[in-house]
Design an enzyme around this catalytic site. Structure first.
Site, PDB file in Angstrom:
ATOM      1  N   HIS A 125       0.822  -1.221   0.000  1.00  0.00           N
ATOM      2  CA  HIS A 125       0.000   0.000   0.000  1.00  0.00           C
ATOM      3  C   HIS A 125       0.848   1.259   0.000  1.00  0.00           C
ATOM      4  O   HIS A 125       0.345   2.337   0.317  1.00  0.00           O
ATOM      5  CB  HIS A 125      -0.953  -0.020   1.208  1.00  0.00           C
ATOM      6  N   ALA A 235       1.061 -10.276  18.385  1.00  0.00           N
ATOM      7  CA  ALA A 235       2.263 -10.547  17.587  1.00  0.00           C
ATOM      8  C   ALA A 235       3.522 -10.542  18.443  1.00  0.00           C
ATOM      9  O   ALA A 235       4.391 -11.409  18.287  1.00  0.00           O
ATOM     10  CB  ALA A 235       2.367  -9.487  16.492  1.00  0.00           C
TER      11      ALA A 235
HETATM   12  N1  APR Z   1      -1.026  -8.580  17.317  1.00  0.00           N
HETATM   13  C1  APR Z   1      -1.611  -9.145  16.224  1.00  0.00           C
HETATM   14  N2  APR Z   1      -2.761  -8.705  15.660  1.00  0.00           N
HETATM   15  C2  APR Z   1      -3.352  -7.635  16.241  1.00  0.00           C
HETATM   16  C3  APR Z   1      -2.815  -6.978  17.380  1.00  0.00           C
HETATM   17  C4  APR Z   1      -1.608  -7.496  17.920  1.00  0.00           C
HETATM   18  N3  APR Z   1      -1.048  -6.951  19.019  1.00  0.00           N
HETATM   19  N4  APR Z   1      -3.666  -5.957  17.715  1.00  0.00           N
HETATM   20  C5  APR Z   1      -4.666  -5.967  16.802  1.00  0.00           C
HETATM   21  N5  APR Z   1      -4.490  -6.967  15.925  1.00  0.00           N
HETATM   22  C6  APR Z   1      -5.313  -7.341  14.772  1.00  0.00           C
HETATM   23  C7  APR Z   1      -6.790  -7.065  14.929  1.00  0.00           C
HETATM   24  O1  APR Z   1      -7.435  -8.154  15.583  1.00  0.00           O
HETATM   25  C8  APR Z   1      -7.225  -6.953  13.460  1.00  0.00           C
HETATM   26  O2  APR Z   1      -7.562  -8.235  12.950  1.00  0.00           O
HETATM   27  O3  APR Z   1      -4.903  -6.536  13.685  1.00  0.00           O
HETATM   28  C9  APR Z   1      -5.983  -6.437  12.754  1.00  0.00           C
HETATM   29  C10 APR Z   1      -6.093  -4.992  12.288  1.00  0.00           C
HETATM   30  O4  APR Z   1      -7.089  -4.962  11.278  1.00  0.00           O
HETATM   31  P1  APR Z   1      -7.373  -3.585  10.518  1.00  0.00           P
HETATM   32  O5  APR Z   1      -7.523  -2.487  11.525  1.00  0.00           O
HETATM   33  O6  APR Z   1      -8.476  -3.863   9.556  1.00  0.00           O
HETATM   34  O7  APR Z   1      -6.021  -3.274   9.734  1.00  0.00           O
HETATM   35  P2  APR Z   1      -5.494  -3.971   8.403  1.00  0.00           P
HETATM   36  O8  APR Z   1      -5.953  -5.390   8.303  1.00  0.00           O
HETATM   37  O9  APR Z   1      -4.031  -3.734   8.360  1.00  0.00           O
HETATM   38  O10 APR Z   1      -6.199  -3.092   7.241  1.00  0.00           O
HETATM   39  C11 APR Z   1      -5.833  -3.412   5.922  1.00  0.00           C
HETATM   40  O11 APR Z   1      -7.106  -1.493   5.187  1.00  0.00           O
HETATM   41  O12 APR Z   1      -7.679   0.693   5.601  1.00  0.00           O
HETATM   42  C12 APR Z   1      -6.911  -0.129   4.792  1.00  0.00           C
HETATM   43  O13 APR Z   1      -4.943   0.423   3.667  1.00  0.00           O
HETATM   44  C13 APR Z   1      -5.451   0.184   4.945  1.00  0.00           C
HETATM   45  O14 APR Z   1      -3.576  -1.322   4.972  1.00  0.00           O
HETATM   46  C14 APR Z   1      -4.850  -1.083   5.525  1.00  0.00           C
HETATM   47  C15 APR Z   1      -5.851  -2.151   5.107  1.00  0.00           C
END
Ligand code: APR
Length: 244
Positions: A125, A235
């Site tokens: 991204h 993580a």
């Molecule tokens: N360790 C592992 N996972 C975690 C932790 C942690 N400490 N804390 C939160 N999470 C998980 C949450 O449970 C969730 O499933 O991280 C995930 C975050 O999800 P999103 O907020 O949807 O973020 P992401 O999946 O990276 O979004 C993807 O969406 O908005 C767009 O471009 C943006 O790159 C982003 C994409």
């Protein structure tokens, strides 16, 4: 930490499977950076809970109000620079050092994997280290915030963050590299992503043809039913246990 201790025997088996991997692929999302103090997008306190994505992360939003968009990205860039890579980011850099064939594809734009020492990183991204011009090939570093009075570029275009916005395609070369590596992998880790955003999420489902897929996430996600094993943990608690 207690929930991870309960599954340590399983982690030992996963650690051995990872150590034997001929080709290791990792896909990360904002969850891995939440432990560096950066907000996720959809969780509690997530950026899409407190900001309007269509105003800030879309070409239309940028055309409508470039100053609002740059105010937001200047703030995010400052937060990225103030953050430090977590033990999770560093554990992935250690895993890369142990595997000749290792690819890390991230949806994150915070540069924390690179700062942790990861080398073969595909930023699906984009990233916030530079701005690019909408009309010409010019680029400029974002070591400092972009001045709101300097958004217009001399060529007549505008400086924009080098980020993939909603509705925009991923960088073709980066996407091609990611799916080729995913197809080759015999073990894949999916760390800290809700699996809701295409096409990145499809790496772990559609392109992980030959891989044993391990999800690391405290919560169930849209891809949990497609992976081989779900490790329900943070993580930073889990990844160091998976590094031999
Ligand atoms: N360790 C592992 N996972 C975690 C932790 C942690 N400490 N804390 C939160 N999470 C998980 C949450 O449970 C969730 O499933 O991280 C995930 C975050 O999800 P999103 O907020 O949807 O973020 P992401 O999946 O990276 O979004 C993807 O969406 O908005 C767009 O471009 C943006 O790159 C982003 C994409």
């Amino acid at each position: 930490m207690s929930e991870v201790r309960a599954i340590l025997p399983a982690l030992r088996e996963l650690r051995e499977r990872i150590a034997r991997a001929q080709s290791l692929f990792v896909l990360t999302g904002s969850g891995i950076s939440s432990e560096s103090g950066l907000p996720t997008f959809r969780g509690v306190g997530g950026l899409w809970r407190t900001h309007r994505v269509e105003e800030l992360a879309s070409p239309d939003g940028f055309a409508r109000d470039p100053q609002l968009v740059w105010t937001w990205y200047n703030e995010r860039r400052a937060a990225h620079r103030a953050a430090t890579p977590s033990v999770a980011h560093r554990a992935l850099a250690q895993l890369e050092a142990q595997h000749a064939d290792f690819t890390l594809a991230t949806q994150n734009v915070d540069s924390l994997h690179l700062r942790a020492g990861s080398k073969n990183v595909i930023e699906l991204h984009g990233h916030l280290r530079e701005a690019r011009c909408t009309d010409c090939a010019a680029r400029r570093p974002l070591d400092e915030p972009l001045p709101l009075a300097a958004i217009e570029h001399a060529c007549g275009g505008r400086w924009r963050p080098d980020i993939v916005w909603f509705g925009e395609p991923l960088p073709p070369a980066a996407w091609q590299r990611a799916i080729e590596s995913a197809r080759r992998a015999d073990v894949m880790l999916v760390v800290g992503t809700s699996g809701l955003v295409a096409p990145a999420a499809s790496i772990a489902t559609r392109y992980a043809a030959a891989a044993y897929v391990i999800e690391i996430n405290p919560d169930p996600t849209a891809i949990s039913t497609h992976v081989d094993v779900c490790v329900r943990g943070r993580a930073s608690d889990v990844l160091p246990e998976l590094v031999a």
